[in-house]
Write an enzyme that holds these catalytic residues in place. Sequence first.
Site, PDB file in Angstrom:
ATOM      1  N   SER A 124     -40.250  41.354 -65.662  1.00 46.08           N
ATOM      2  CA  SER A 124     -40.596  42.628 -66.296  1.00 46.08           C
ATOM      3  C   SER A 124     -41.885  42.492 -67.093  1.00 46.08           C
ATOM      4  O   SER A 124     -42.188  41.412 -67.621  1.00 46.08           O
ATOM      5  CB  SER A 124     -39.437  43.009 -67.226  1.00 46.08           C
ATOM      6  OG  SER A 124     -39.853  43.987 -68.143  1.00 46.08           O
ATOM      7  N   TYR A 150     -33.037  41.056 -74.273  1.00 50.23           N
ATOM      8  CA  TYR A 150     -33.207  41.314 -72.834  1.00 50.23           C
ATOM      9  C   TYR A 150     -34.551  40.749 -72.362  1.00 50.23           C
ATOM     10  O   TYR A 150     -34.632  40.005 -71.372  1.00 50.23           O
ATOM     11  CB  TYR A 150     -33.129  42.827 -72.540  1.00 50.23           C
ATOM     12  CG  TYR A 150     -33.708  43.180 -71.193  1.00 50.23           C
ATOM     13  CD1 TYR A 150     -33.007  42.892 -70.023  1.00 50.23           C
ATOM     14  CD2 TYR A 150     -34.973  43.763 -71.071  1.00 50.23           C
ATOM     15  CE1 TYR A 150     -33.560  43.171 -68.771  1.00 50.23           C
ATOM     16  CE2 TYR A 150     -35.524  44.048 -69.837  1.00 50.23           C
ATOM     17  CZ  TYR A 150     -34.812  43.759 -68.690  1.00 50.23           C
ATOM     18  OH  TYR A 150     -35.363  44.027 -67.455  1.00 50.23           O
ATOM     19  N   LYS A 154     -35.773  37.425 -69.660  1.00 53.27           N
ATOM     20  CA  LYS A 154     -36.735  37.440 -68.539  1.00 53.27           C
ATOM     21  C   LYS A 154     -37.750  36.315 -68.716  1.00 53.27           C
ATOM     22  O   LYS A 154     -38.106  35.620 -67.764  1.00 53.27           O
ATOM     23  CB  LYS A 154     -37.450  38.795 -68.468  1.00 53.27           C
ATOM     24  CG  LYS A 154     -36.539  39.951 -68.072  1.00 53.27           C
ATOM     25  CD  LYS A 154     -36.065  39.812 -66.645  1.00 53.27           C
ATOM     26  CE  LYS A 154     -35.014  40.809 -66.261  1.00 53.27           C
ATOM     27  NZ  LYS A 154     -34.345  40.546 -65.010  1.00 53.27           N
TER      28      LYS A 154
END
Length: 335
Positions: A124, A150, A154
């Site tokens: 992302s 979150y 990644k």
Amino acid sequence: MKILLTGGTGYIGSHTAVELIERGYDIEILDNLFNSKITVLDDIEKITGVKPVFHKADLLDIPAMDEIFRNGGFDLVIHFAGLKAVGESVEKPLKYYENNVGGTINLLKCMKKYGVDRIIFSSSATVYGDQGVAELTEEMQTGVGITNPYGETKHVIEEILKDVAEADEKFEATILRYFNPVGAHKSGLIGEDPNDIPNNLMPIIMKVSTGEIKELSVYGNDYDTPDGTGMRDYIHVVDLAKGHVAAIEKMKPGISIYNLGTGKATSVLEMVTAFEKASGTKLPYKVVGRRAGDLAKIFANPKKAREELEWVTELTIEDAMNDTINYLKCFAEKK
Ligand code: NAD
Ligand code: UFG
């Protein structure tokens, strides 16, 4: 070539499944159905004529994963599976690290055990953190200033993949850094499930349009942008799915990293106007304060993907809005 899609019944995975099947790839899907529905498989079949083999399994279930790989004969894994609700990740960080990082480690161990050495990973733009500039390129330092667990997962997974590639010269990993996926398949059969409750702009616009949410809260109109609202690089999910097909065809040993975005930033108010134009209805909204952790403006520099993957986006925000409205209509008719 036989490809396993983890998280393949989800939003981006299902669109990628369609593009792969249409190009003749043999795919299988693994998903625990935590954030997607089994009926997506029928919808993929309606679009492509092929119903993919499906494994209902969790990345954290090692015996189940082992069995799938033992019988799989996969040449490549495209790893979409993960939890993605930014707000929830702040409240439940361990759940996010366990599922996303722990799940990826289990997957990589299985791949190693059964001699599968190629992976494409859904990363992302969040890994860039705050660079102080809007246009993001792949060689920028990552992992500094990420504002939620979150996003950290990644970044950590990217680092794990780099270390595995360092240790094993046969290993091939392509990291795709997605910008903001929007839209749906033109058939209206698959799209972002409106039952999901994320805090992203487009799903909220969808819920406001169906009356499930009264109005859109625009998070700030005092940013240093032309209309004062935040700007992002919204990419049609079908263009994004095609980016995976391009990536497969250009895989090479070691780590390769690509931004998948359009190279253009659109403001929140421009998104509202585009939705109103496509739907012919007004979208109620009110301006509220800024959301913590938000940046004013970011967009992809997609040059590397264009030059090395020979991939460019073809669809517009207008296409995304029309396809979203069509998907909502089909979704309502199905009920
Ligand atoms: P999604 O929630 O629609 O799909 C993810 C799928 O993974 C779901 O079907 C879910 O059930 C499955 N899953 C989650 N944990 C699992 C586990 N432990 N075992 C098996 N299956 C599991 O999300 P999406 O929008 O399609 O995103 C796909 C990937 O792309 C995710 O990794 C996400 O973080 C990443 N990504 C998404 C966006 C976005 O805005 N949608 C942006 C950047 C990156
Ligand atoms: N926004 C609103 N109101 C809302 C929701 C969003 O005004 O109700 C605004 C935000 O302030 C931002 C823009 O709409 O300016 C887009 O917000 P999203 O939450 O849709 O997307 P973000 O770019 O903030 O983040 C998302 C994911 C991240 C991911 C990133 C890039 O949540 O995890 O896209 O892929 F990293």
